[in-house]
Write a protein that holds these residues in place. Structure first.
Motif, PDB file in Angstrom:
ATOM      1  N   GLN A   1     -17.840   1.697 -36.811  1.00 41.32           N
ATOM      2  CA  GLN A   1     -18.037   1.273 -35.425  1.00 41.32           C
ATOM      3  C   GLN A   1     -18.424   2.465 -34.541  1.00 41.32           C
ATOM      4  O   GLN A   1     -19.236   2.336 -33.623  1.00 41.32           O
ATOM      5  CB  GLN A   1     -16.768   0.608 -34.896  1.00 41.32           C
ATOM      6  CG  GLN A   1     -16.493  -0.771 -35.494  1.00 41.32           C
ATOM      7  CD  GLN A   1     -15.943  -0.729 -36.910  1.00 41.32           C
ATOM      8  OE1 GLN A   1     -15.534   0.315 -37.402  1.00 41.32           O
ATOM      9  NE2 GLN A   1     -15.917  -1.880 -37.566  1.00 41.32           N
TER      10      GLN A   1
ATOM     11  N   SER B   1     -19.717  -1.817 -40.410  1.00 35.16           N
ATOM     12  CA  SER B   1     -20.412  -2.331 -39.234  1.00 35.16           C
ATOM     13  C   SER B   1     -21.881  -1.966 -39.391  1.00 35.16           C
ATOM     14  O   SER B   1     -22.190  -0.861 -39.863  1.00 35.16           O
ATOM     15  CB  SER B   1     -19.828  -1.704 -37.956  1.00 35.16           C
ATOM     16  OG  SER B   1     -20.421  -2.267 -36.803  1.00 35.16           O
TER      17      SER B   1
ATOM     18  N   GLY C   1     -12.216  -2.122 -35.096  1.00 33.58           N
ATOM     19  CA  GLY C   1     -13.223  -1.133 -34.738  1.00 33.58           C
ATOM     20  C   GLY C   1     -12.660   0.127 -34.133  1.00 33.58           C
ATOM     21  O   GLY C   1     -13.417   1.030 -33.770  1.00 33.58           O
TER      22      GLY C   1
END
Length: 431
Positions: A60, A85, A419
């Motif tokens: 993230q 991510s 995240g």
């Protein structure tokens, strides 16, 4: 009664879990790396920009960084399985946490490759979050991956604080303790760190792959003795040799480097307190750096909550009591659970039958220990509901089986990866 207080009392009495969940979400959003990275972007270099990173929130961070960065960049970050991510220019690879594996070892090799052959006009940006210690498997010369796995397992079962564990880890590693940054010299290294350790010492986050500190192998040996940690003979022999020495902060290879702690537990706790006040409830923060055995910390928090519930001191009701930091669990048995659920099971036993107390304890990264929950909820009825299902809370605590205990009564708190990773959030609502 004003409108804010009306909203508060409705949430407190009708659905305290929902309120505690909102408070957790507010804390996580405030600690999200994109907000912090924006104000810590380094100056664009004349040469190349290489991004490296590790941790449960590294993917993230990488996505946020490439979104904000103007100019070419390349690089690699490693995160836990399932925590990836999408990134366009930075490669994201996954490895095992909390026990290292071969994928983490290969990721470490690729990180060294990414920072090799750089010049003084190049820039390395290191994106580091908690969890990186296990993800960066890179045994020191003469040691094996099995040795590093044995070290991690022994540390996780020892009850030692994270500062002690990471001091030991960095002296049996080829990448931790500033060694990745040293390998990048003469390029300048700028480390952007999301802290999950009490005290926010950047050298302790992920065992500091790009941040050296002054601890020595002799410190590591003293900690091993102090906590009674049993390690393989090969590891002990290594720690007793000069080969275990890590570079020190005064090493000239680090002179131009920068280190920034861009987010921490303090940020998350402040946001949680602000969210509570938005609903008309006062909030107090005990500390953002609480350490110790999870069950003992749980019992202390339960004593404070009881005092408020029964005597309206040291804080007046209604109040939200918050704390952060990272507790530890000494494994006596092989049950399921993490430090947050173990904390909360001891807490639940301590408030059994006392109405008006609701609590949530969860890891801000969304994973508590090795299971799929972030933490759990507890209230006055938790222990009796477990008993009704044939589960004795005290027996579960003795067996380190807090996950099973909370799962039986459907009190697990599940968020998925968030995240970010700024240690634990404990929120206790007393009405």
């Amino acid at each position: 009664m004003n409108v804010v207080n009306t909203i508060w009392h409705a949430d407190a009495h009708d659905n305290p879990r929902q309120l505690l969940s909102k408070i957790f979400r507010a804390a996580v959003v405030a600690a999200h790396p994109e907000l912090a990275i924006r104000s810590h972007l380094p100056v664009r270099p004349k040469g190349r920009t290489i991004v490296v990173g590790a941790g449960k929130g590294a993917a993230q961070m990488a996505a946020a960084f490439e979104k904000l960065w103007v100019g070419p960049l390349e690089g690699l970050v490693v995160t836990r399985y399932g925590f990836s991510s999408p990134c366009e220019r930075i490669r994201v690879v996954e490895a095992c946490h909390p026990v290292p594996d071969a994928s983490g070892m290969e990721a470490s090799r690729q990180l060294f490759e990414a920072v090799s052959d750089l010049g003084e006009d190049d820039l390395v940006v290191a994106l580091i979050t908690g969890g990186g210690s296990a993800l960066l498997a890179s045994p020191a010369a003469g040691l094996t991956l099995d040795d590093e796995i044995s070290v991690n397992k022994a540390l996780l079962a020892s009850g030692a604080p994270i500062s002690a564990m990471n001091t030991i880890r960095k002296h049996v590693s080829a990448i931790k303790g500033g060694r990745l940054a040293a390998a990048a010299h003469p390029a300048r290294v700028v480390s952007l760190i999301v802290s999950d350790v009490p005290g926010d010492n950047p050298a302790l986050v992920a065992s500091g792959p790009t941040v050296p500190d002054a601890t020595s192998r002799h410190d590591a040996l003293r900690l091993i003795e102090a906590y009674g940690i049993g390690l393989p003979a090969t590891v002990m022999a290594h720690l007793k040799s000069a080969a275990a020495d890590a570079p020190l902060p005064a090493d000239p290879r680090f002179m131009l480097d920068e280190v920034h702690v861009i987010s921490s537990a303090a940020v998350a706790l402040d946001a949680a307190a602000a969210e509570a006040r938005r609903y008309g409830i006062e909030a107090v923060i005990l500390s953002d750096a609480i350490e110790g055995e999870a069950r003992e910390v749980g019992r202390i928090h339960a004593a404070i909550a009881r005092e408020v519930a029964q005597r309206n001191r040291p804080f007046s009701k209604p109040v939200l009591i918050l704390s952060g930091g990272e507790t530890t669990v000494t494994l006596w048995n092989k049950g399921k659970g993490g430090r947050n659920s173990e904390f909360l099971l001891a807490f639940a036993i301590g408030i059994d039958g006392i109405e008006g107390i609701h609590a949530l304890a969860a890891d801000t990264d969304g994973i508590d220990g090795s299971e799929g929950n972030a933490g759990a909820f507890a209230n006055a009825s938790t222990v009796s509901r477990m008993r009704a299902q044939g589960v004795d809370a005290n027996d579960m605590l003795a067996d380190n089986d807090s996950w099973t205990a909370f799962n039986v009564v459907d009190d697990l708190f599940v968020t998925g990866p968030t995240g970010t990773n700024v240690s634990d959030l404990r929120a206790i609502l007393v009405t």
